[in-house]
Design an enzyme around this catalytic site. Structure first.
Site, PDB file in Angstrom:
ATOM      1  N   ARG A  18       0.895  -1.399  -0.087  1.00 44.21           N
ATOM      2  CA  ARG A  18      -0.138  -0.134   0.114  1.00 44.21           C
ATOM      3  C   ARG A  18       0.962   1.399   0.087  1.00 44.21           C
ATOM      4  NH1 ARG A  18      -4.172  -0.987   4.706  1.00 44.21           N
ATOM      5  NH2 ARG A  18      -2.464  -2.984   5.183  1.00 44.21           N
ATOM      6  N   GLY A  83       2.338 -14.933   8.031  1.00 43.90           N
ATOM      7  CA  GLY A  83       1.728 -14.571   9.212  1.00 43.90           C
ATOM      8  C   GLY A  83       2.824 -14.132  10.223  1.00 43.90           C
ATOM      9  N   ASN A 173      -5.375  -4.384  20.002  1.00 42.90           N
ATOM     10  CA  ASN A 173      -3.952  -4.858  19.983  1.00 42.90           C
ATOM     11  C   ASN A 173      -3.052  -3.927  19.210  1.00 42.90           C
ATOM     12  OD1 ASN A 173      -1.443  -6.301  19.875  1.00 42.90           O
ATOM     13  ND2 ASN A 173      -2.233  -7.805  18.557  1.00 42.90           N
ATOM     14  N   LYS A 337      28.960  24.864   2.675  1.00 39.92           N
ATOM     15  CA  LYS A 337      29.168  23.461   2.730  1.00 39.92           C
ATOM     16  C   LYS A 337      30.768  23.155   2.880  1.00 39.92           C
ATOM     17  CE  LYS A 337      30.961  21.231  -0.362  1.00 39.92           C
ATOM     18  NZ  LYS A 337      31.624  20.498  -1.615  1.00 39.92           N
TER      19      LYS A 337
HETATM   20  C1  UD1 Z   1      -1.375  -6.878  13.518  1.00 43.44           C
HETATM   21  C2  UD1 Z   1      -2.109  -7.764  14.551  1.00 43.44           C
HETATM   22  C3  UD1 Z   1      -3.314  -7.034  15.065  1.00 43.44           C
HETATM   23  C4  UD1 Z   1      -3.031  -5.576  15.560  1.00 43.44           C
HETATM   24  C5  UD1 Z   1      -2.342  -4.843  14.654  1.00 43.44           C
HETATM   25  C6  UD1 Z   1      -1.766  -3.504  15.243  1.00 43.44           C
HETATM   26  C7  UD1 Z   1      -1.481 -10.077  14.239  1.00 43.44           C
HETATM   27  C8  UD1 Z   1      -2.155 -11.452  13.420  1.00 43.44           C
HETATM   28  N1  UD1 Z   1      -2.355  -9.286  14.173  1.00 43.44           N
HETATM   29  O1  UD1 Z   1      -2.484  -6.801  12.326  1.00 43.44           O
HETATM   30  O2  UD1 Z   1      -4.040  -7.760  16.275  1.00 43.44           O
HETATM   31  O3  UD1 Z   1      -4.224  -4.804  15.989  1.00 43.44           O
HETATM   32  O4  UD1 Z   1      -1.091  -5.507  13.919  1.00 43.44           O
HETATM   33  O5  UD1 Z   1      -1.148  -2.585  14.103  1.00 43.44           O
HETATM   34  O6  UD1 Z   1      -0.341 -10.184  14.654  1.00 43.44           O
HETATM   35  N2  UD1 Z   1       4.842  -9.392   9.117  1.00 43.44           N
HETATM   36  C9  UD1 Z   1       5.901 -10.188   8.882  1.00 43.44           C
HETATM   37  N3  UD1 Z   1       5.756 -11.368   8.447  1.00 43.44           N
HETATM   38  C10 UD1 Z   1       4.357 -11.690   8.154  1.00 43.44           C
HETATM   39  C11 UD1 Z   1       3.244 -10.918   8.496  1.00 43.44           C
HETATM   40  C12 UD1 Z   1       3.543  -9.838   9.295  1.00 43.44           C
HETATM   41  O7  UD1 Z   1       7.183  -9.816   8.958  1.00 43.44           O
HETATM   42  O8  UD1 Z   1       4.303 -12.847   7.651  1.00 43.44           O
HETATM   43  C13 UD1 Z   1       5.196  -8.044   9.859  1.00 43.44           C
HETATM   44  C14 UD1 Z   1       4.664  -6.622   9.233  1.00 43.44           C
HETATM   45  O9  UD1 Z   1       5.821  -6.274   8.369  1.00 43.44           O
HETATM   46  C15 UD1 Z   1       4.375  -5.766  10.045  1.00 43.44           C
HETATM   47  C16 UD1 Z   1       3.980  -6.615  11.354  1.00 43.44           C
HETATM   48  O10 UD1 Z   1       4.440  -7.767  11.121  1.00 43.44           O
HETATM   49  O11 UD1 Z   1       5.569  -5.076  10.435  1.00 43.44           O
HETATM   50  C17 UD1 Z   1       2.538  -6.938  11.384  1.00 43.44           C
HETATM   51  O12 UD1 Z   1       1.682  -7.233  10.064  1.00 43.44           O
HETATM   52  P1  UD1 Z   1       0.569  -6.596   9.806  1.00 43.44           P
HETATM   53  O13 UD1 Z   1       0.216  -7.458   8.332  1.00 43.44           O
HETATM   54  O14 UD1 Z   1       0.601  -5.336   9.270  1.00 43.44           O
HETATM   55  O15 UD1 Z   1      -0.545  -7.200  10.771  1.00 43.44           O
HETATM   56  P2  UD1 Z   1      -1.811  -6.072  10.845  1.00 43.44           P
HETATM   57  O16 UD1 Z   1      -2.917  -6.824   9.922  1.00 43.44           O
HETATM   58  O17 UD1 Z   1      -1.655  -4.941  11.139  1.00 43.44           O
END
Ligand code: UD1
Ligand code: MG
Length: 455
Positions: A18, A83, A173, A337
């Site tokens: 995004r 995840g 969360n 500079k």
């Molecule tokens: C997550 C939480 C949610 C919380 C929210 C807060 C989970 C399942 N959900 O959701 O409860 O309210 O954050 O902002 O944890 N990432 C990885 N690898 C993966 C997936 C994610 O490194 O396979 C990292 C992403 O880069 C990011 C973070 O984990 O920095 C969170 O992932 P994201 O997909 O943004 O989770 P949310 O849907 O925001």
């Protein structure tokens, strides 16, 4: 109590689609520093922590950025984005090292305060197996909901998996979590992917731990502390929150900001007391300003050092390597500079000073240019103490002007000027008596002749 050992795992494997960007989301910057570094810094500020970064795309660059604030950070790769629990397990090797506390931070959440993290770790020290950073969401859409029974946290339900009643819960969360090292691996390994997204959710460890009779609690952080960056609108929001905090910190530390909302700081800006910063001033990375300095409106500074009692701008540009000693003045429309400017020297109007050393008390006249670049190499200009450079002079480097020497206005200086000398680097002026009046008459006649020919 002996200090508990800590492993902080920063999840940075988000694709960040995004952001609509060629670079990974976590390398986008707030306050001139990549998001991943903010998370790494927060973890370190909350106590000595070993750092593990879990990255996906362009992981070398992510590690390189993180290493600037945490040189000993270790990189783990998550090859498939399955995840948050799956991502944490990429750092399995580090998790098995026997740390007391395992902290999980999100690299896209740059505004967490050290005290928020300290609160998570305190929960572990008091016997909880899992501590979740909660917050009251103004709009809970998209967040995992914290489901409680009395003081106990029983589950986190992801937005997509909520019942209508659960969806109405506003205690959410924030994403950061602390897990007791003794339980971390077994809890995370027990997570499955039976949910709306088919992902391994780290949040599921809450329910698993509660079912095992372990203590699970939530702390409460301010909503702005857990602001997540998923697009460029949120990136700008995070910048706004960061800047507001920094301005407040600066003012409380004794810096006057005349119009605080117009001043932009970088992550490492340092300013001494009784310095006044006028409206619309931008500090890029690497700026240190002393005490009792005035920075006038619309100045742009980057990689510069200003000692006490200086005066900069309005409309001044200080670039990397500008080192200004005490009481130096750099006035309007001047660019400096890679130059050392000694005490009390003045560069007041419309000058470019690059790759130079300027002595104490020297006066650089309006429009002076150091011609430092020949298209291939940069060369040094040296100006002695007390020297006076007349306006509109071009100093062709490498060149040296001695102490207390004068350079006549409009000179092009190509050879060194000895101390106390007066250098003329321009054609001698000649006056032709009466010739001005003759010329005027001639031109006037020409104009009249043309008008007559046109009719
Ligand atoms: C997550 C939480 C949610 C919380 C929210 C807060 C989970 C399942 N959900 O959701 O409860 O309210 O954050 O902002 O944890 N990432 C990885 N690898 C993966 C997936 C994610 O490194 O396979 C990292 C992403 O880069 C990011 C973070 O984990 O920095 C969170 O992932 P994201 O997909 O943004 O989770 P949310 O849907 O925001
Ligand atoms: Mg997110």
């Amino acid at each position: 109590m002996t200090e508990r050992s800590c492993l902080a795992i920063v999840l940075a494997a988000g694709e960040g689609t995004r952001m609509k960007s060629a670079k990974p989301k976590v390398l986008h910057e707030v306050a001139g520093m990549p998001l991943v570094c903010h998370a790494a810094r927060a973890a370190q500020a909350a106590g000595r922590a070993d750092l593990a970064i879990v990255a996906g795309r362009q992981s070398d660059e992510v590690l390189k950025a993180a290493a600037k604030v945490a040189p000993s950070a270790r990189l783990y790769l998550q090859h498939e984005r399955l995840g948050t629990a799956h991502a944490v397990l990429a750092a399995r090797e580090a998790i098995t090292e026997g740390h007391d506390d395992i902290l999980v931070l999100f690299a896209d959440t740059p505004l967490v305060e050290p005290e928020d993290i300290a609160a998570l770790r305190k929960g572990l020290a008091q016997g909880a197996a899992v501590v979740v950073m909660g917050f009251e969401a103004a709009d809970p859409t998209g967040y995992g909901r914290l489901l409680t029974e009395g003081d106990r946290l029983v589950a986190i339900r992801e937005d997509k998996d909520c019942t209508p009643a659960e969806r109405a819960v506003t205690f959410c969360n924030g994403g950061l979590m602390a897990i007791s090292g003794a339980h971390a691996l077994s809890l995370i390994e027990a997570v499955g992917n039976q949910n709306a997204k088919g992902e391994y959710y780290l949040t599921d460890i809450v329910e698993i731990a509660a079912a095992r009779g372990l203590a699970v609690i939530a702390t409460t952080a301010a909503e702005e502390s857990v602001l997540g960056v998923n697009n460029r609108v949120q990136l700008a929001e995070a910048e706004g929150v960061w800047q507001a905090r920094k301005r407040r910190e600066m003012m409380l530390a004794g810096v006057t900001l005349v119009a605080p909302e117009t001043v932009h700081f970088a992550h490492d800006t340092q300013i001494g007391t009784d310095t006044i910063v006028e409206p619309n001033v931008v500090f890029g990375p690497g700026v240190t300003v002393g005490a009792h300095v005035t920075i006038h409106a619309f100045s742009h500074l980057e990689g510069a050092t200003i000692a006490d009692n200086g005066e900069i701008g309005p409309f001044a540009r200080l670039r990397p390597g500008a080192q200004l000693a005490e009481k130096v003045k750099v006035g309007n429309f001047c660019e400096v500079k890679n130059a050392e400017i000694a005490t009390g020297a003045k560069i007041n109007h419309l000058s470019y000073i690059g790759d130079a050393k300027i002595g104490a008390g020297a006066n650089i006249g309006a429009g002076t240019i150091t011609c430092n670049y020949d298209g291939f190499l940069k060369h040094l200009t040296q100006i002695g103490a007390g020297a006076f450079i007349g306006s509109n002079s071009a100093l062709v480097a490498p060149v040296s002007i001695g102490d207390n020497a004068y350079v006549a206005s409009g000179s092009v200086v190509t050879a060194d000027v000895p101390a106390d000398a007066l250098a003329f680097g321009r054609a001698r002026q000649e006056n032709k008596p009466g010739l001005g009046a003759q010329l005027r008459e001639k031109l006037k006649a020409e104009k009249q002749a043309r008008a007559a020919a046109k009719g």
